[in-house]
Design an enzyme around this catalytic site. Sequence first.
Site, mmCIF file in Angstrom:
data_model
loop_
_atom_site.group_PDB
_atom_site.id
_atom_site.type_symbol
_atom_site.label_atom_id
_atom_site.label_comp_id
_atom_site.label_asym_id
_atom_site.label_seq_id
_atom_site.Cartn_x
_atom_site.Cartn_y
_atom_site.Cartn_z
ATOM 1 C CG ASP A 193 5.630 8.155 7.867
ATOM 2 O OD1 ASP A 193 4.236 7.782 8.748
ATOM 3 O OD2 ASP A 193 5.185 8.489 6.633
ATOM 4 C CE LYS A 243 -1.329 8.444 6.097
ATOM 5 N NZ LYS A 243 -0.717 7.468 4.625
ATOM 6 C CB SER A 264 4.330 4.258 7.882
ATOM 7 O OG SER A 264 2.961 5.446 8.539
ATOM 8 C CG HIS A 265 0.671 2.670 11.019
ATOM 9 N ND1 HIS A 265 1.206 3.143 9.690
ATOM 10 C CD2 HIS A 265 0.389 1.366 10.852
ATOM 11 C CE1 HIS A 265 0.982 2.236 9.355
ATOM 12 N NE2 HIS A 265 0.117 1.570 10.224
ATOM 13 N NE ARG A 276 4.998 1.066 5.173
ATOM 14 C CZ ARG A 276 4.160 1.842 5.635
ATOM 15 N NH1 ARG A 276 2.833 0.826 6.516
ATOM 16 N NH2 ARG A 276 3.548 2.378 4.941
ATOM 17 C CG ASP A 312 1.551 9.619 6.488
ATOM 18 O OD1 ASP A 312 1.648 9.199 7.829
ATOM 19 O OD2 ASP A 312 2.378 8.462 5.600
ATOM 20 N NE ARG A 313 -1.826 5.238 9.166
ATOM 21 C CZ ARG A 313 -1.933 3.699 9.860
ATOM 22 N NH1 ARG A 313 -2.665 3.624 10.080
ATOM 23 N NH2 ARG A 313 -2.328 3.552 8.736
ATOM 24 C CG ASP A 360 1.860 8.167 11.836
ATOM 25 O OD1 ASP A 360 2.422 9.365 10.972
ATOM 26 O OD2 ASP A 360 2.203 6.879 10.136
ATOM 27 C CB THR A 397 -1.053 -0.026 1.407
ATOM 28 O OG1 THR A 397 -1.427 -1.138 1.435
ATOM 29 C CG2 THR A 397 -2.417 0.810 0.811
ATOM 30 C CB SER A 446 -5.725 4.334 7.852
ATOM 31 O OG SER A 446 -5.971 4.916 6.557
HETATM 32 C C1 G6P Z 1 -0.963 3.059 4.311
HETATM 33 C C2 G6P Z 1 -1.283 4.417 3.403
HETATM 34 C C3 G6P Z 1 -2.581 4.922 4.003
HETATM 35 C C4 G6P Z 1 -3.630 3.679 3.836
HETATM 36 C C5 G6P Z 1 -2.916 2.771 4.868
HETATM 37 C C6 G6P Z 1 -3.707 1.861 4.007
HETATM 38 O O1 G6P Z 1 -0.867 4.550 5.833
HETATM 39 O O2 G6P Z 1 -0.033 5.526 3.848
HETATM 40 O O3 G6P Z 1 -3.134 5.792 2.663
HETATM 41 O O4 G6P Z 1 -5.105 3.448 3.932
HETATM 42 O O5 G6P Z 1 -1.468 2.442 4.762
HETATM 43 O O6 G6P Z 1 -3.279 0.495 5.012
HETATM 44 P P1 G6P Z 1 -3.439 -0.363 5.273
HETATM 45 O O7 G6P Z 1 -2.938 -1.984 6.253
HETATM 46 O O8 G6P Z 1 -5.115 -1.272 5.592
HETATM 47 O O9 G6P Z 1 -3.531 -1.678 3.663
HETATM 48 ZN ZN ZN Z 2 2.629 7.240 8.326
#
Ligand code: G6P
Ligand code: ZN
Length: 540
Positions: free
Chosen positions: A278, A375, A112-113, A21, A280-281, A276, A17, A364
């Site tokens: 990085d 974001k 990310s998170h 990772r 962006d959340r 989070d 996504t 999310s």
């Molecule tokens: C990342 C992306 C988001 C997305 C999210 C979904 O954070 O930047 O745009 O909504 O992943 O993650 P998932 O684990 O539900 O695929």
């Molecule tokens: Zn992030």
Amino acid sequence: MIQTIPTTPIEGQKPGTSGLRKKTAQFRALRYLENFVQSIWTGIGGVAGKTLVLGGDGRAFNVDATQTILKMAAASGAAKVIVGQNGLLSTPAASNLIRTRGADGGIILSASHNPGGDDGDFGVKYNTANGGPAPESVTNAIFKASEAVTEYHILDSADLDLGALGTTTLGDMTVEVVDPVADYATLMEQLFDFDAIRALMTSGFTLRFDAMHAITGPYAREILVNRLGAPESAVMNATPLPDFGGGHPDPNPVWAHELMGLMMGDDAPDFGAASDGDGDRNMIVGRGTYVTPSDSLAVIAANAHVAPGYARGLAGVARSMPTSAALDRVAQARDLPCYATPTGWKFFGNLLDAGRATLCGEESAGTGSDHVREKDGLWAVLMWLNILAAKRLSVAEVMAAHWAEFGRNYYSRHDYEGVDKTAAESLIADLRAQLDKLADLPAGPLVVSEAEDFSYTDPVDGSVTAAQGIQIMFEGGARLVLRLSGTGTDGATLRVYMENFESADFGMDPQAALVDVIAAAEALAGIKTRLGRETPDVVT
Ligand code: G6P
Ligand code: ZN
């Protein structure tokens, strides 16, 4: 001297996504990062003569990976790399730099998170010249290149001093080390009414921002404390750490429990927020009031015009398909175009570039606008502060007024994490196989009205992205979505999203308001028996 090192493809270098990772240990393994970076160069048609932005969220391996990527960019003929001091850049700040410097693209080092550290996750994401995550055409080309890579190129030279601001060279390539915060803070100052927010801060208003030991600490200090006058103590967990202090830097009520405890307690500040790994959340919470990301998006859409950067109004709004339809209600009332895209910020890029959408958001915990192509956690926090400064209402009052005007979309997501991949994939496949027979049939206490496997046709370039989640509508208006996460690194994660619209009773517990949809999900998918789980791991 440029070294050419023979290599062989490593399986599984497929960006998900949001970039590639994997476990930090895997990225550290011999040739793993190098193979992928060389594949990025191939996938983007070569890096020779190009200018890139580079930075990451400070997690373990950030600095070593930065040094390697710089040497590989130099060896493949890149003209220039603009890198954040000490290898740091939040994701939205990187997006902004790519745009303002007219770079050809950028590499963001983050998972990310996801937790970081030696036992945590690491990630590499490529963003294109518009500042946004690479579209699937590019990530597929990178993956294809990774399956065929036979050698990589790297400059044999000493590590650069990434602590010193300014311009230097690496081989024939220019490297500019920049302050990671300055340009971003200036952008925020242009978008929001800092005078009004400063006035709010001096009116007895109290706030707490939780940087979760991740990248936003320095950004929040500069913006909230230095520029907006909040006390130093307003920013908690402000020092970025390679393992995020052992925490899980995901701003939701489960992982940001320290902040949640404070906000639900007797001495709660007026406003709380978190971001989070990085940056962006975001999570928005008022005294005693948690705001779901879907509601936050709807509130922002309804009120963004109070911020100077949005005073001209919105061209349109967009949400990911699993995000609640609270946004759609605002769009309808304000006569705004409203788009539903697959999960993943990259799908908003074309809408933003084409000027069809100004605001975007996802359940999310991502919200953002056309100011960058990612974001943006602190952006959302500042937007809320600007709204509160303009209205002089509490968060609870803002929510009550919003629901009174638009109604309330009760919403919840249930996550089943680290489940058996085959079992999860067959659960989705079996549902998919039944979709065209479900209409008019009962599902637990509800009756299905429509069922589909979500497919998206991009209104700008016409590209089609299929199989993006099972979406089931019920008579009476409830909605259920099931999809597998594209960001996990252990087994599979099943996400079950549920919503139900309510026009009068706004005070229910969301789990109680959704009890019928929860039962319908179980009846349709058989989650408990198929995944061997009695309850979800995370309920948000
Ligand atoms: C990342 C992306 C988001 C997305 C999210 C979904 O954070 O930047 O745009 O909504 O992943 O993650 P998932 O684990 O539900 O695929
Ligand atoms: Zn992030």
